[in-house]
Design a protein around this motif. Structure first.
Motif, short mmCIF file in Angstrom:
data_model
loop_
_atom_site.label_atom_id
_atom_site.label_comp_id
_atom_site.label_asym_id
_atom_site.label_seq_id
_atom_site.Cartn_x
_atom_site.Cartn_y
_atom_site.Cartn_z
N ASN A 1 -92.59 -12.55 31.29
CA ASN A 1 -93.08 -11.52 32.19
C ASN A 1 -92.63 -9.98 31.27
O ASN A 1 -92.26 -9.25 32.29
N CYS A 2 -92.77 -9.93 30.31
CA CYS A 2 -92.17 -8.90 29.72
C CYS A 2 -93.25 -7.63 29.92
O CYS A 2 -94.24 -7.79 30.02
N ILE B 1 -95.42 -4.47 22.24
CA ILE B 1 -95.31 -6.01 22.45
C ILE B 1 -96.66 -6.33 22.93
O ILE B 1 -97.29 -6.11 23.66
N THR B 2 -97.19 -7.38 22.21
CA THR B 2 -98.58 -8.31 22.18
C THR B 2 -98.32 -9.52 22.40
O THR B 2 -97.30 -10.04 21.94
N GLY B 3 -99.35 -10.34 22.93
CA GLY B 3 -99.17 -11.79 23.02
C GLY B 3 -99.03 -12.38 21.27
O GLY B 3 -98.54 -13.44 20.85
N GLN B 4 -99.97 -11.45 20.36
CA GLN B 4 -100.11 -12.03 18.99
C GLN B 4 -98.54 -11.91 18.44
O GLN B 4 -98.15 -12.59 17.64
N PHE B 5 -97.85 -10.75 18.80
CA PHE B 5 -96.52 -10.48 18.13
C PHE B 5 -95.81 -11.52 18.84
O PHE B 5 -94.83 -12.02 18.04
N ILE B 6 -95.78 -11.88 19.81
CA ILE B 6 -94.94 -13.05 20.57
C ILE B 6 -95.41 -14.26 19.72
O ILE B 6 -94.36 -15.08 19.34
#
Length: 235
Positions: free
Chosen positions: A34-35, A177-182
């Protein structure tokens, strides 16, 4: 701010006399579930043991310990620390050799020693450290990863500005922060062994946050080592 985000105000943490148990010196870092999808600086996360060191304007470096205990930084206190934490015995010598004087110079030159007490946080690790365990014969090091002043951990920008000449974590990325980065971190595209710590928020100590993201390679290593208990060492 999502409920998992870490608040850096440490005024509610309990600090007692040296050689005492403490409630929590450094906050537990949540995972990225939940960042906040905000700008941050991502630092490499190292697989070691969290140690803190306390400086006071009149006493100098006078105390140290883990996240949950504290000892006098003198011969007796170091002996007690070594007895309580086998495997970490080299840490005080490394700190005094590589950090104590350099940090005091930074306090004097960049912070003007205007703060009564400063706590610095380091990661203790060796070449083959894993899940908080250290091999006795490995070369060891300390990596400075946070500094607390006036009950607040300073911003990541300030940390880099003031302490980049010391041994600090590698900056992996700057940005939102993005989902792609994670996913990229998890897939190992940033060349980190364990993962990253993302730190963000403004200058107000009450709105800073941090989250951790670990790699799938590290997850596999945990699964092989700890079988059904691997999640204990995960995020």
């Amino acid at each position: 701010m999502p409920p998992q985000a870490v608040i850096y105000n440490t005024s509610d943490l309990q600090f007692f006399h040296p050689m005492a148990r403490v409630q929590l010196v450094y906050p537990k870092i949540p995972d990225s579930k939940n960042c906040p999808w905000e700008h941050c600086i991502a630092f490499e996360k190292y697989d070691g043991t969290n140690l803190h060191w306390v400086w006071e304007s009149e006493l100098g470096w006078y105390a140290f310990g883990t996240r949950r205990d504290r000892f006098d930084l003198d011969d007796m206190g170091i002996a007690q620390f070594n007895k309580a934490h086998p495997g970490l015995e080299e840490a005080p010598e490394i700190f005094n050799r590589d950090f104590a004087a350099s940090l005091e110079r930074v306090f004097q030159e960049k912070l003007n020693c205007q703060y009564t007490e400063i706590t610095v946080f380091t990661e203790f690790l060796g070449t083959n450290s894993f899940a908080g365990m250290h091999r006795r014969d490995d070369p060891k090091q300390l990596i400075l990863f946070d500094v607390q002043i006036d009950k607040y951990i300073i911003t990541p920008e300030q940390f880099i500005q003031y302490f980049s000449q010391l041994h600090i974590p590698r900056v992996v990325s700057r940005g939102k922060i993005t989902g792609q980065f994670i996913d990229d971190v998890r897939q190992g595209k940033y060349g980190v062994a364990e993962g990253v710590i993302c730190k963000g928020g403004g200058s107000n100590g009450n709105n800073r946050w941090m989250v951790k993201i670990k790699t799938y390679a590290y997850m596999n290593k945990l699964q092989q080592a700890f079988k059904d208990d691997w999640k204990t060492y995960w995020e």
